[in-house]
Design a protein around this motif. Structure first.
Motif, PDB file in Angstrom:
ATOM      1  N   ASP A 622      13.668  -4.530 -43.230  1.00 38.16           N
ATOM      2  CA  ASP A 622      14.711  -4.780 -44.227  1.00 38.16           C
ATOM      3  C   ASP A 622      16.069  -4.930 -43.530  1.00 38.16           C
ATOM      4  O   ASP A 622      16.465  -4.071 -42.733  1.00 38.16           O
ATOM      5  CB  ASP A 622      14.755  -3.608 -45.216  1.00 38.16           C
ATOM      6  N   GLU A 623      16.786  -6.028 -43.813  1.00 37.48           N
ATOM      7  CA  GLU A 623      18.029  -6.325 -43.105  1.00 37.48           C
ATOM      8  C   GLU A 623      19.119  -5.288 -43.368  1.00 37.48           C
ATOM      9  O   GLU A 623      19.894  -4.944 -42.473  1.00 37.48           O
ATOM     10  CB  GLU A 623      18.535  -7.723 -43.491  1.00 37.48           C
ATOM     11  N   GLU A 624      19.192  -4.791 -44.599  1.00 38.16           N
ATOM     12  CA  GLU A 624      20.192  -3.768 -44.901  1.00 38.16           C
ATOM     13  C   GLU A 624      19.917  -2.482 -44.121  1.00 38.16           C
ATOM     14  O   GLU A 624      20.833  -1.837 -43.601  1.00 38.16           O
ATOM     15  CB  GLU A 624      20.224  -3.465 -46.402  1.00 38.16           C
ATOM     16  N   LEU A 625      18.647  -2.106 -44.045  1.00 36.96           N
ATOM     17  CA  LEU A 625      18.291  -0.894 -43.307  1.00 36.96           C
ATOM     18  C   LEU A 625      18.521  -1.082 -41.817  1.00 36.96           C
ATOM     19  O   LEU A 625      18.922  -0.150 -41.113  1.00 36.96           O
ATOM     20  CB  LEU A 625      16.835  -0.502 -43.581  1.00 36.96           C
ATOM     21  N   LYS A 626      18.291  -2.318 -41.321  1.00 38.98           N
ATOM     22  CA  LYS A 626      18.590  -2.608 -39.917  1.00 38.98           C
ATOM     23  C   LYS A 626      20.073  -2.375 -39.628  1.00 38.98           C
ATOM     24  O   LYS A 626      20.441  -1.736 -38.647  1.00 38.98           O
ATOM     25  CB  LYS A 626      18.241  -4.067 -39.593  1.00 38.98           C
ATOM     26  N   SER A 627      20.912  -2.883 -40.520  1.00 37.22           N
ATOM     27  CA  SER A 627      22.367  -2.728 -40.341  1.00 37.22           C
ATOM     28  C   SER A 627      22.761  -1.257 -40.383  1.00 37.22           C
ATOM     29  O   SER A 627      23.607  -0.808 -39.603  1.00 37.22           O
ATOM     30  CB  SER A 627      23.123  -3.493 -41.439  1.00 37.22           C
ATOM     31  N   GLN A 628      22.141  -0.505 -41.300  1.00 39.75           N
ATOM     32  CA  GLN A 628      22.420   0.921 -41.413  1.00 39.75           C
ATOM     33  C   GLN A 628      22.062   1.653 -40.118  1.00 39.75           C
ATOM     34  O   GLN A 628      22.834   2.471 -39.599  1.00 39.75           O
ATOM     35  CB  GLN A 628      21.629   1.517 -42.582  1.00 39.75           C
ATOM     36  N   LEU A 629      20.895   1.316 -39.562  1.00 42.99           N
ATOM     37  CA  LEU A 629      20.420   1.967 -38.345  1.00 42.99           C
ATOM     38  C   LEU A 629      21.305   1.598 -37.151  1.00 42.99           C
ATOM     39  O   LEU A 629      21.631   2.448 -36.314  1.00 42.99           O
ATOM     40  CB  LEU A 629      18.970   1.550 -38.097  1.00 42.99           C
ATOM     41  N   LEU A 630      21.686   0.325 -37.060  1.00 45.73           N
ATOM     42  CA  LEU A 630      22.555  -0.125 -35.964  1.00 45.73           C
ATOM     43  C   LEU A 630      23.916   0.567 -36.026  1.00 45.73           C
ATOM     44  O   LEU A 630      24.466   0.975 -35.006  1.00 45.73           O
ATOM     45  CB  LEU A 630      22.732  -1.641 -36.015  1.00 45.73           C
ATOM     46  N   GLU A 631      24.443   0.692 -37.234  1.00 45.27           N
ATOM     47  CA  GLU A 631      25.736   1.367 -37.400  1.00 45.27           C
ATOM     48  C   GLU A 631      25.635   2.826 -36.936  1.00 45.27           C
ATOM     49  O   GLU A 631      26.539   3.355 -36.286  1.00 45.27           O
ATOM     50  CB  GLU A 631      26.185   1.312 -38.859  1.00 45.27           C
ATOM     51  N   MET A 632      24.524   3.473 -37.268  1.00 40.78           N
ATOM     52  CA  MET A 632      24.323   4.851 -36.825  1.00 40.78           C
ATOM     53  C   MET A 632      24.323   4.931 -35.296  1.00 40.78           C
ATOM     54  O   MET A 632      24.969   5.809 -34.708  1.00 40.78           O
ATOM     55  CB  MET A 632      22.998   5.398 -37.373  1.00 40.78           C
ATOM     56  N   PHE A 633      23.607   4.014 -34.676  1.00 39.08           N
ATOM     57  CA  PHE A 633      23.497   4.033 -33.213  1.00 39.08           C
ATOM     58  C   PHE A 633      24.860   3.788 -32.568  1.00 39.08           C
ATOM     59  O   PHE A 633      25.252   4.489 -31.619  1.00 39.08           O
ATOM     60  CB  PHE A 633      22.480   2.983 -32.757  1.00 39.08           C
ATOM     61  N   ILE A 634      25.594   2.832 -33.076  1.00 42.14           N
ATOM     62  CA  ILE A 634      26.929   2.510 -32.525  1.00 42.14           C
ATOM     63  C   ILE A 634      27.871   3.697 -32.690  1.00 42.14           C
ATOM     64  O   ILE A 634      28.662   4.029 -31.790  1.00 42.14           O
ATOM     65  CB  ILE A 634      27.502   1.243 -33.196  1.00 42.14           C
ATOM     66  N   THR A 635      27.762   4.383 -33.841  1.00 44.66           N
ATOM     67  CA  THR A 635      28.612   5.560 -34.087  1.00 44.66           C
ATOM     68  C   THR A 635      28.302   6.656 -33.076  1.00 44.66           C
ATOM     69  O   THR A 635      29.206   7.324 -32.556  1.00 44.66           O
ATOM     70  CB  THR A 635      28.412   6.087 -35.523  1.00 44.66           C
ATOM     71  N   MET A 636      27.014   6.857 -32.770  1.00 46.49           N
ATOM     72  CA  MET A 636      26.643   7.872 -31.776  1.00 46.49           C
ATOM     73  C   MET A 636      27.198   7.527 -30.403  1.00 46.49           C
ATOM     74  O   MET A 636      27.647   8.404 -29.660  1.00 46.49           O
ATOM     75  CB  MET A 636      25.121   8.048 -31.745  1.00 46.49           C
ATOM     76  N   LEU A 637      27.185   6.230 -30.064  1.00 47.31           N
ATOM     77  CA  LEU A 637      27.758   5.804 -28.778  1.00 47.31           C
ATOM     78  C   LEU A 637      29.268   6.021 -28.739  1.00 47.31           C
ATOM     79  O   LEU A 637      29.858   6.174 -27.663  1.00 47.31           O
ATOM     80  CB  LEU A 637      27.452   4.326 -28.524  1.00 47.31           C
ATOM     81  N   SER A 638      29.896   6.049 -29.922  1.00 47.66           N
ATOM     82  CA  SER A 638      31.353   6.203 -30.014  1.00 47.66           C
ATOM     83  C   SER A 638      31.784   7.661 -30.109  1.00 47.66           C
ATOM     84  O   SER A 638      32.988   7.950 -30.119  1.00 47.66           O
ATOM     85  CB  SER A 638      31.877   5.454 -31.246  1.00 47.66           C
TER      86      SER A 638
END
Length: 685
Positions: A622-638
């Motif tokens: 699901d594209e929305e869930l992909k975006s949600q997961l990517l945002e989580m990962f980027i936030t952890m890197l930040s």
């Protein structure tokens, strides 16, 4: 480019200790981190040091496949590092207790207490403690007693009237005596029961002169190979119950003392316990810090001493009053614990138990809560006539007794219970609900990164995908079919299923990124893991770095790869987040832009997970869930509050930014609160 697995774990526990040392962490939470550091170390000695000790005893010349260290070299390095960390633990514990005393809570000691306090404790000992303790004097007629794992004992050196020395021992762990004895009068003053017993040893051994005394605690090896001992003629559940009993009597691996004692006394203790003196640890901290939670209860009225209260929120992806099954059929859902509540999943199980169209519920259970709502729902489903198949992994270390008990309850309710596979632990978090409606078979599949445990869902960060995707459902059904036949999945298309279809597919996806990089195109790998030890994958990641693939990894615990080494791992960046909640979710990201593949998984990149266990990774389509997961990962890197970055020497560096602070865990919690508030606004509008 490589770090030893055991020494990397010691570095992880050092990061836990650093949280106890940080002045910006609330005071009571610092005490919690000190306690976690200590309990982590207990398990490390029981399992990892125990395993290395077994290698020594069996004269196995096994070397670490990354650093070429022998078992002896690893143990020596571990002991050296642990002794350094224990000194830091003693210092920070003293600092925390001094600060707690300013808050009105203190542990008493006999050197500084008032006469009336001494009188109370004297009477308390004579009335409440002395009648129920069981002292012994080691001699010809009384051999050295068996010391139970992790329990505290008072040991005393006694001199007889003729000048001979003897050893006296008193167990201090007794359910009839509270660990923290509350003093009368003013609130907040306590005495540890073991310190009380130690102080009044002379009353117990009143015919002797007390020459020296200390509290001691033994840690025993818990590394027992159930598969190697199993006999097919035995009932497996009863066999596992016997394994648990055997483990409690395994060889000691560590001796802790609360006081300095004469070298000859320590020698005598080591002789009785068959331990080398290098395994003796002497410190000033209490030998078990679990009493800290009771101290915290005394201070609950002071919120500034604790983290800000946070409660798992309702997921904004689900609507109240609507069937969970119908909502999942409309769109895939992704729950993020502990920021969102586990309730939608529990509601799904309860709904499935009642749904006349549900044919079966199949599930793998590794660790569950003591009072498990998941088990209750499965039992209800079985009693309602559904086919319920549950694989209960009886070899889940330190949860065996709980799992044995639950397996009996499930069988009594009519569930079919599988106890695991020969040679493989089943560690996957997989639930399959099969429905038949108007002659059509449909599936609801749940794949998670964490256990079906309501308690840890409030403490660990985990992800849970719930989908009605038919392809995923069919492959999940194949996993359960294989488990039912005592086999493993040989091939898969959508799910990554260890031990046969995970490591190889991960390596293929790394190689694909290498091909893109060699063609001069953007290539990327992102990994969120608890641990990275699998050498095949590590070597492939190093190759990928050399090929120009950009690799970001968020690895909480063990990391056997040293990043940012020029011309070797310079394109690999590793971060570790240690904070309020235990980072436990696993995320795999391969590729850039529209070709990006995302998975959530139960498996770390450890050889035990990738080739010795049944694990499942699920694709996010699901594209929305992909975006949600990517945002989580980027936030952890930040994250610039709780994350440590690993440098080219393998050191973990905490860089706290005062401007634009990002604490990823707090960010995700606030986002969950904000999503619910926004939903309320919309519904009001």
């Amino acid at each position: 480019m490589y770090m030893n697995r055991e020494l990397s774990w010691v570095k992880f526990n050092e990061r836990v200790l650093e949280e106890a040392e940080r002045k910006d962490v609330p005071l009571c939470e610092r005490l919690t981190f000190a306690s976690i550091f200590q309990s982590n170390l207990d398990e490390f000695f029981m399992v990892r040091v125990g395993s290395l000790q077994d290698q020594l005893l069996l004269n196995k010349n096994i070397r670490d496949n990354k650093t070429n260290m022998t078992a002896k070299e690893q143990i020596e390095a571990i002991l050296k590092q642990v002794k350094k960390l224990n000194r830091r633990k003693d210092n920070v514990y003293e600092e925390i207790m001094d600060n707690l005393e300013e808050q009105g809570v203190k542990l008493l000691n006999f050197q500084s207490m008032e006469e009336e306090e001494k009188e109370f404790l004297s009477q308390y000992f004579d009335r409440e403690v002395a009648p129920i303790i069981s002292p012994s004097i080691v001699g010809k007629r009384q051999p050295f007693p068996f010391l139970r794992n992790k329990e505290i004992y008072a040991v005393v050196v006694l001199e007889t009237k003729t000048g001979k020395e003897k050893m006296g021992i008193i167990p201090c762990t007794n359910s009839s005596v509270p660990r923290l004895i509350k003093m009368p009068g003013g609130e907040g003053a306590f005495m540890l029961s073991e310190e009380l017993i130690l102080h009044y040893m002379s009353r117990v051994f009143n015919g002797y002169v007390v020459k020296a005394k200390s509290l001691i605690r033994v840690t025993r090896n818990a590394d027992i190979d159930a598969d190697a001992l199993y006999d097919e003629d035995l009932d497996y559940r009863e066999f596992m119950a016997e394994v648990i009993k055997k483990r409690k009597k395994l060889m000691p691996v560590r001796l802790e003392l609360s006081r300095e004692m004469d070298g000859s006394v320590v020698d005598t203790l080591c002789k009785y316990l068959d331990l080398g003196k290098d395994r003796v640890f002497q410190g000033s901290t209490p030998l078990d810090l679990s009493f800290g939670f009771q101290i915290q209860d005394e201070l609950r009225k002071k919120p500034e001493l604790f983290y800000k209260k946070r409660v798992p929120q309702k997921s904004a992806q689900f609507e109240d009053g609507m069937s969970i099954i119908e909502q999942v059929q409309e769109k895939d859902k992704l729950l993020s614990y502990p920021f969102e509540s586990i309730k939608p999943f529990l509601n799904l199980l309860n709904e499935a138990a009642e749904d006349p169209n549900v044919v079966s519920i199949k599930m793998t259970l590794y660790r569950v809560a003591k009072q498990s709502k998941v088990i209750e729902a499965l039992i209800e489903a079985a009693e309602n006539g559904k086919e319920v198949v549950v694989l209960v992994e009886l070899r889940a270390r330190f949860d065996e007794e709980n799992n044995i008990e639950w397996s009996r309850h499930l069988e009594d309710a009519g569930c079919r219970v599988i106890y695991g596979l020969d040679g493989y632990k089943v560690h996957s978090k997989l639930c399959l609900i099969t429905r038949k409606e108007e002659g059509q078979i449909t599936y609801i599949t749940q794949i998670g990164t964490g256990n079906y445990n309501e308690k840890t869902a409030r403490l660990y960060t985990d992800l849970s995908l719930i989908t009605s995707n038919v392809d995923i459902g069919i492959e999940a059904a194949k996993v359960f079919q294989a488990l039912s036949m005592g086999e493993v999945v040989e091939e898969s298309t959508h799910l990554l299923v260890a031990p046969k279809c995970l490591q190889n597919k991960v390596i293929e996806m790394i190689e694909q990124e290498m091909e893109y990089a060699r063609r001069g195109e953007k290539a990327y790998i992102g990994l969120k893991l608890n641990s990275l030890t699998d050498k095949r994958i590590i070597d492939k990641l190093i190759e990928a770095s050399c090929a120009g693939v950009q690799i970001d990894m968020v690895i909480r615990g063990i990391c056997c790869l040293v990043p940012e080494i020029p011309e070797k791992t310079e394109n690999i960046h590793v971060y570790s987040i240690v904070g309020r909640f235990l980072e436990h979710s696993r995320i795999y990201i391969f590729g850039c832009d529209e070709r990006k593949k995302l998975y959530i998984a139960s498996a770390d990149f450890m050889t035990r997970n990738t080739v010795r266990r049944v694990e499942v990774a699920a694709p996010i389509y699901d594209e929305e869930l992909k975006s949600q997961l990517l945002e989580m990962f980027i936030t952890m890197l930040s994250d610039n509050q709780q994350a440590r970055k690993v440098d080219s020497e393998g050191k973990y560096v905490l860089n706290v930014a005062e401007e634009s602070p990002v604490n990823s865990q707090e960010y995700f919690y606030q986002a969950a609160y904000d999503a619910i508030a926004l939903n309320k606004e919309k519904s009001t509008f």
